[in-house]
Design a protein around this motif. Structure first.
Motif, PDB file in Angstrom:
ATOM      1  N   TRP A  26       8.281  -2.043   7.829  1.00 57.27           N
ATOM      2  CA  TRP A  26       8.596  -0.622   7.658  1.00 57.27           C
ATOM      3  C   TRP A  26       9.346  -0.055   8.853  1.00 57.27           C
ATOM      4  O   TRP A  26       9.438   1.132   9.036  1.00 57.27           O
ATOM      5  N   THR A  72      10.946  10.667   0.090  1.00 64.24           N
ATOM      6  CA  THR A  72      10.230  11.215   1.238  1.00 64.24           C
ATOM      7  C   THR A  72       8.750  11.389   0.905  1.00 64.24           C
ATOM      8  O   THR A  72       7.946  11.619   1.791  1.00 64.24           O
ATOM      9  N   HIS A  73       8.402  11.258  -0.383  1.00 64.44           N
ATOM     10  CA  HIS A  73       7.015  11.382  -0.818  1.00 64.44           C
ATOM     11  C   HIS A  73       6.275  10.048  -0.771  1.00 64.44           C
ATOM     12  O   HIS A  73       5.175   9.940  -1.304  1.00 64.44           O
ATOM     13  N   CYS A  74       6.865   9.028  -0.145  1.00 67.74           N
ATOM     14  CA  CYS A  74       6.231   7.711  -0.067  1.00 67.74           C
ATOM     15  C   CYS A  74       5.199   7.676   1.052  1.00 67.74           C
ATOM     16  O   CYS A  74       5.401   8.253   2.114  1.00 67.74           O
ATOM     17  N   ASP A  75       4.106   6.980   0.799  1.00 66.19           N
ATOM     18  CA  ASP A  75       3.057   6.805   1.796  1.00 66.19           C
ATOM     19  C   ASP A  75       3.039   5.344   2.217  1.00 66.19           C
ATOM     20  O   ASP A  75       2.554   4.486   1.484  1.00 66.19           O
ATOM     21  N   SER A  77       1.530   4.178   4.884  1.00 69.54           N
ATOM     22  CA  SER A  77       0.441   3.967   5.842  1.00 69.54           C
ATOM     23  C   SER A  77      -0.557   2.902   5.393  1.00 69.54           C
ATOM     24  O   SER A  77      -1.411   2.504   6.164  1.00 69.54           O
ATOM     25  N   LYS A  78      -0.449   2.433   4.157  1.00 61.00           N
ATOM     26  CA  LYS A  78      -1.386   1.434   3.628  1.00 61.00           C
ATOM     27  C   LYS A  78      -0.637   0.148   3.282  1.00 61.00           C
ATOM     28  O   LYS A  78       0.588   0.127   3.247  1.00 61.00           O
ATOM     29  N   VAL A  81       2.375   0.357  -0.601  1.00 60.18           N
ATOM     30  CA  VAL A  81       3.105   1.616  -0.435  1.00 60.18           C
ATOM     31  C   VAL A  81       3.190   2.313  -1.784  1.00 60.18           C
ATOM     32  O   VAL A  81       3.575   1.714  -2.784  1.00 60.18           O
ATOM     33  N   THR A  82       2.809   3.566  -1.814  1.00 58.66           N
ATOM     34  CA  THR A  82       2.839   4.345  -3.044  1.00 58.66           C
ATOM     35  C   THR A  82       3.832   5.488  -2.892  1.00 58.66           C
ATOM     36  O   THR A  82       3.808   6.209  -1.903  1.00 58.66           O
ATOM     37  N   CYS A  83       4.703   5.622  -3.885  1.00 61.14           N
ATOM     38  CA  CYS A  83       5.661   6.723  -3.900  1.00 61.14           C
ATOM     39  C   CYS A  83       5.483   7.501  -5.189  1.00 61.14           C
ATOM     40  O   CYS A  83       5.491   6.920  -6.267  1.00 61.14           O
ATOM     41  N   THR A  84       5.318   8.775  -5.061  1.00 57.62           N
ATOM     42  CA  THR A  84       5.268   9.647  -6.224  1.00 57.62           C
ATOM     43  C   THR A  84       6.544  10.458  -6.214  1.00 57.62           C
ATOM     44  O   THR A  84       6.711  11.335  -5.352  1.00 57.62           O
TER      45      THR A  84
END
Length: 88
Positions: A26, A72-75, A77-78, A81-84
């Motif tokens: 990342w 820009t709504h992607c996380d 940190s885990k 990776v999850t993007c909504t």
């Protein structure tokens, strides 16, 4: 980083790590994703076949940038990776 895209259901796509290359850190400055011919030909809703290239004077091998501010709504940190992506 390198991923591949898979359609899960109408309007929902998932990107998966391409395990043939190193896992993403990342901190990469660029990436690429493989997709099926069907995804590629329908992803822009006919934008390229509908005159985009001519209107913006793109020729073979011309570089261009595609920006998706919705990501820009992607996380990241885990481990997964999850993007909504909100719909317009």
């Amino acid at each position: 980083m390198q991923t591949y895209a898979t359609r899960v259901k109408q309007g929902e796509w998932h990107l998966y790590d391409d395990i043939r290359v190193a896992a993403p850190t990342w901190k990469e400055v660029c990436g690429r994703s493989a997709m099926s011919g069907w995804i590629n030909s329908t992803s822009m809703g006919g934008a390229f076949s509908g005159g985009f290239s001519g209107r913006y004077r793109l020729l073979d091998q011309d570089p261009y940038w595609v920006d998706f501010p919705q990501f820009t709504h992607c996380d990241a940190s885990k481990a997964t990776v999850t993007c909504t992506v909100p719909k317009p």
